[in-house]
Design a protein around this motif. Structure first.
Motif, mmCIF file in Angstrom:
data_model
loop_
_atom_site.group_PDB
_atom_site.id
_atom_site.type_symbol
_atom_site.label_atom_id
_atom_site.label_comp_id
_atom_site.label_asym_id
_atom_site.label_seq_id
_atom_site.Cartn_x
_atom_site.Cartn_y
_atom_site.Cartn_z
ATOM 1 N N SER A 16 5.450 -14.077 5.232
ATOM 2 C CA SER A 16 5.745 -12.696 4.893
ATOM 3 C C SER A 16 6.509 -12.693 3.579
ATOM 4 C CB SER A 16 6.590 -12.074 5.991
ATOM 5 O OG SER A 16 7.779 -12.798 6.107
ATOM 6 N N ARG A 17 6.744 -11.531 3.054
ATOM 7 C CA ARG A 17 7.444 -11.430 1.782
ATOM 8 C C ARG A 17 8.846 -12.003 1.899
ATOM 9 N NH1 ARG A 17 10.936 -8.000 -0.492
ATOM 10 N NH2 ARG A 17 10.833 -7.726 -2.738
ATOM 11 N N ARG A 18 9.501 -11.648 2.995
ATOM 12 C CA ARG A 18 10.869 -12.125 3.157
ATOM 13 C C ARG A 18 10.911 -13.628 3.405
ATOM 14 N NH1 ARG A 18 15.260 -9.820 2.804
ATOM 15 N NH2 ARG A 18 14.237 -7.814 2.631
ATOM 16 N N GLY A 19 9.896 -14.078 4.110
ATOM 17 C CA GLY A 19 9.810 -15.511 4.333
ATOM 18 C C GLY A 19 9.655 -16.251 3.013
ATOM 19 N N PHE A 20 8.863 -15.643 2.143
ATOM 20 C CA PHE A 20 8.648 -16.227 0.818
ATOM 21 C C PHE A 20 9.949 -16.259 0.036
ATOM 22 C CE2 PHE A 20 7.455 -15.595 -3.665
ATOM 23 C CZ PHE A 20 6.736 -16.763 -3.861
ATOM 24 N N CYS A 177 5.969 -1.517 4.395
ATOM 25 C CA CYS A 177 7.382 -1.487 4.006
ATOM 26 C C CYS A 177 7.751 -2.795 3.301
ATOM 27 C CB CYS A 177 8.263 -1.293 5.232
ATOM 28 S SG CYS A 177 10.006 -1.218 4.804
ATOM 29 N N PRO A 178 8.187 -2.723 2.050
ATOM 30 C CA PRO A 178 8.459 -3.963 1.311
ATOM 31 C C PRO A 178 9.732 -4.661 1.757
ATOM 32 C CG PRO A 178 8.965 -2.078 -0.053
ATOM 33 C CD PRO A 178 8.386 -1.535 1.220
ATOM 34 N N VAL A 179 10.631 -3.946 2.403
ATOM 35 C CA VAL A 179 11.894 -4.567 2.815
ATOM 36 C C VAL A 179 12.010 -4.680 4.331
ATOM 37 C CG1 VAL A 179 13.141 -3.864 0.757
ATOM 38 C CG2 VAL A 179 13.073 -2.337 2.727
ATOM 39 N N GLU A 180 10.956 -4.285 5.023
ATOM 40 C CA GLU A 180 10.924 -4.349 6.483
ATOM 41 C C GLU A 180 12.095 -3.613 7.111
ATOM 42 O OE1 GLU A 180 9.789 -8.140 7.913
ATOM 43 O OE2 GLU A 180 8.358 -8.418 6.302
ATOM 44 N N ALA A 181 12.304 -2.423 6.599
ATOM 45 C CA ALA A 181 13.334 -1.562 7.179
ATOM 46 C C ALA A 181 12.778 -0.769 8.350
ATOM 47 C CB ALA A 181 13.860 -0.592 6.129
ATOM 48 N N THR A 182 11.508 -0.881 8.603
ATOM 49 C CA THR A 182 10.914 -0.192 9.744
ATOM 50 C C THR A 182 10.094 -1.200 10.532
ATOM 51 O OG1 THR A 182 9.536 1.670 10.428
ATOM 52 C CG2 THR A 182 8.949 0.645 8.348
ATOM 53 N N TRP A 183 10.157 -1.110 11.826
ATOM 54 C CA TRP A 183 9.481 -2.093 12.680
ATOM 55 C C TRP A 183 9.160 -1.443 14.013
ATOM 56 C CZ3 TRP A 183 14.643 -1.825 11.751
ATOM 57 C CH2 TRP A 183 15.464 -1.686 12.852
ATOM 58 N N LYS A 184 8.428 -2.179 14.817
ATOM 59 C CA LYS A 184 8.013 -1.656 16.108
ATOM 60 C C LYS A 184 8.874 -2.253 17.204
ATOM 61 C CE LYS A 184 3.890 -0.446 18.482
ATOM 62 N NZ LYS A 184 4.311 0.947 18.555
ATOM 63 N N TRP A 196 18.980 0.092 5.707
ATOM 64 C CA TRP A 196 18.185 -0.939 5.045
ATOM 65 C C TRP A 196 17.075 -0.332 4.202
ATOM 66 C CZ3 TRP A 196 19.700 -5.492 4.043
ATOM 67 C CH2 TRP A 196 18.821 -6.548 3.807
ATOM 68 N N CYS A 197 16.698 0.925 4.510
ATOM 69 C CA CYS A 197 15.611 1.596 3.787
ATOM 70 C C CYS A 197 16.016 1.789 2.330
ATOM 71 C CB CYS A 197 15.339 2.942 4.445
ATOM 72 S SG CYS A 197 14.171 3.970 3.555
ATOM 73 N N ILE A 198 15.071 1.464 1.415
ATOM 74 C CA ILE A 198 15.377 1.614 -0.012
ATOM 75 C C ILE A 198 14.780 2.906 -0.568
ATOM 76 C CG2 ILE A 198 15.635 -0.845 -0.458
ATOM 77 C CD1 ILE A 198 12.722 -0.783 -1.532
ATOM 78 N N TYR A 202 6.717 4.189 0.429
ATOM 79 C CA TYR A 202 5.380 3.615 0.677
ATOM 80 C C TYR A 202 4.881 4.043 2.061
ATOM 81 C CZ TYR A 202 5.569 0.300 -3.268
ATOM 82 O OH TYR A 202 5.613 -0.283 -4.487
ATOM 83 N N CYS A 203 5.815 4.041 3.021
ATOM 84 C CA CYS A 203 5.423 4.340 4.398
ATOM 85 C C CYS A 203 4.899 5.761 4.528
ATOM 86 C CB CYS A 203 6.608 4.122 5.337
ATOM 87 S SG CYS A 203 8.075 5.027 4.869
ATOM 88 N N MET A 204 5.473 6.672 3.710
ATOM 89 C CA MET A 204 5.010 8.064 3.770
ATOM 90 C C MET A 204 3.580 8.158 3.271
ATOM 91 S SD MET A 204 8.360 10.056 2.449
ATOM 92 C CE MET A 204 7.690 11.686 2.639
#
Lengths: 309, 192
Positions: A16-20, A177-184, A196-198, A202-204
């Motif tokens: 994932s992006r954060r993993g990277f 979400c590029p920062v993963e501020a939203t999850w299930k 955490w939301c920037i 994008y989500c909208m």
């Protein structure tokens, strides 16, 4: 401060992006995928802590207590009212779903306003999670619907379709979400971390149901209308510049109560419950009635079902 | 990619399991039968009670007058006292005793002649509105209060519908969301 998102835990997205980024933090960009695959190994985690310091880790009970105290203090300062902040956890084995009867709904918008009062949305500019769309009878073409109708309802030859977050099982908003501020969450609710939301929105753009709302301004909210029963991931007062949306009244439903919109509905068109429980009304409705979801072809697997009774 | 590999793994595992348990296939049937029995015996996780109606009739407590006044079996029934009642139901409902019981005035009579209390008035409505009665039974029609877990209460038909005039009146919708400042109104020609 942040909750670690759950996607990485089940290992579905090894890179994932954060993993990277984490791989970069470890100083081994070439071994990025390997570093991401070995989450939590000793060598990696020390570098991780060095780079990100206290900014990204799973909150412990003590951390949460501190954050709740901070939110309560902020609310006290701004509104002069004592609020209780909590973070009820998902109930094991529960998957929430909504069923809405379109032949019963008469479009009176009681749900919309009850939701605003319950969830501390900004009043000006008004943020409303639920859109009630007036459609011509015999068509479900949302593009021809009107959400700005007024006056006496129900009007002849019209159907009213309340639309809110569908809490999809395959949510496009979470993917973008590029920062993963939203999850299930495990009970099916798509949650947002407002800290955490920037605010990239994008989500909208990704949401096919127009469920998400953006706080362009600091939400204006009279102190007299503040709901003091607040949830960390649900209805605490949002800061400026973050996205919010319907969360099935997480702070209520995870304690067994119905969502505010359902309680306010004078017609009884809304049905809510645990779809995994064979005795629940939503389970029976999906089993026995002819239900449909919005934009099924997008494979978002929504959990708001509509039916005619 | 990962989805495909995980699916393949599951398939392979299922194949191995099926081969391994092939000789034990005969045991499977009794096991599932006992599971079904256990499911039937389990306590329901959800109890829905129908909200009580008896004792709530305040405007006209039936027996206050009708212990002395007997039924008028005339069609249409002349209504002298019940001036607030306006009847706009199906055409056959022009006499009180289509639904109300002549023998016990605070009860209702089904078409079969059986007498039911006001708490079970949904049975009376369900004689004609069978489809709604079915939806009512599974919880698809009728407002529920109390919570999604444990015990909840369901409104009876007459809690929302006036039995003498069942069509619900039009209401004024609460205000719509503010129209965007730079939004363009749909004109009749453009999007219709």
């Amino acid at each position: 401060m942040k909750r670690r998102r759950r996607r990485r835990r089940d290992g579905k997205h090894p890179l994932s992006r954060r993993g990277f980024l984490r791989g970069l933090g470890a100083g081994a960009a070439t071994a990025a995928s390997a570093a991401a695959a070995t989450v939590g190994t000793s060598a990696c985690s020390t570098d991780w802590d060095k780079v990100f310091q206290k900014h990204y880790k799973e909150m412990t009970a003590a951390d949460k207590k501190k954050v709740f105290a901070r939110i309560a203090a902020e609310a006290k300062q701004r509104f002069g009212k004592a609020v209780t902040v909590s973070d009820p956890q998902p109930l094991p084995g529960v998957r929430f779903a909504f069923c809405i009867s379109l032949s019963t709904c008469n479009g009176n918008r009681k749900c919309v306003h009850a939701c605003v009062e319950e969830n501390n949305q900004g009043r000006d500019p008004a943020i409303q999670y639920i859109k009630v769309i007036e459609l011509d009878r015999g068509t479900l073409d949302l593009e021809r619907g009107d959400q700005y109708y007024g006056g006496e309802v129900p009007r002849a030859n019209k159907v009213y379709l309340p639309m809110q977050c569908n809490q999809c099982d395959n949510p496009p908003c979470v993917k973008v979400c590029p920062v993963e501020a939203t999850w299930k969450e495990p009970d099916g609710i798509v949650a947002i971390d407002y800290d955490w939301c920037i605010g990239c929105r994008y989500c909208m753009a990704a949401c096919p149901y127009e469920a998400r709302r953006f706080n362009y301004h600091q939400p204006s909210l009279p102190a007299s209308q503040l709901n003091t029963n607040q949830g960390y991931l649900s209805n605490r007062v949002r800061p400026r510049g973050v996205v919010e949306k319907c969360h099935f009244c997480m702070h209520r439903t995870r304690r067994g109560a119905y969502p505010a919109c359902l309680e306010a509905c004078p017609t009884g068109a809304r049905k809510f419950g645990d779809i995994n429980d064979p005795d629940s009304e939503v389970h029976k409705i999906v089993k026995h009635k002819r239900v449909f979801v919005l934009k099924e072809e997008l494979n978002t697997v929504p959990h708001v079902f509509y039916y005619f009774d | 990619m990962t989805d495909v590999t995980s699916r393949l793994t599951i398939l392979a595992l299922a194949l191995v399991a099926a081969v391994a348990s092939g000789c034990q296939r005969s045991d499977a049937a009794p096991a599932s039968a006992s599971a079904a029995a256990a499911a039937a015996a389990r306590r329901p996780t959800r109890v829905i009670r129908i909200a009580r109606r008896e004792g709530k009739v305040r405007e006209y407590p039936c027996l206050k007058c009708h212990d002395k006044i007997t039924a008028v079996l005339q069609r249409p029934t002349p209504i002298k006292r019940h001036t607030a009642i306006r009847i706009k139901h199906f055409k056959g409902a022009d006499a009180c005793y289509v639904c109300h019981d002549t023998r016990a005035m605070n009860r209702l009579a089904l078409l079969s002649g059986e007498s039911v209390g006001y708490d079970a008035s949904y049975e009376l409505c369900g004689q004609c509105h069978g489809e709604k009665r079915r939806d009512f039974a599974i919880g698809a029609h009728g407002k529920l209060v109390g919570g999604w877990r444990g015990t909840a209460y369901k409104y009876n038909c007459v809690d929302c519908h006036d039995p003498h005039h069942p069509k619900r009146a039009a209401v004024n919708a609460l205000p719509p969301p503010p129209f965007p400042a730079r939004g363009i109104r749909k004109s009749r020609g453009a999007h219709r």
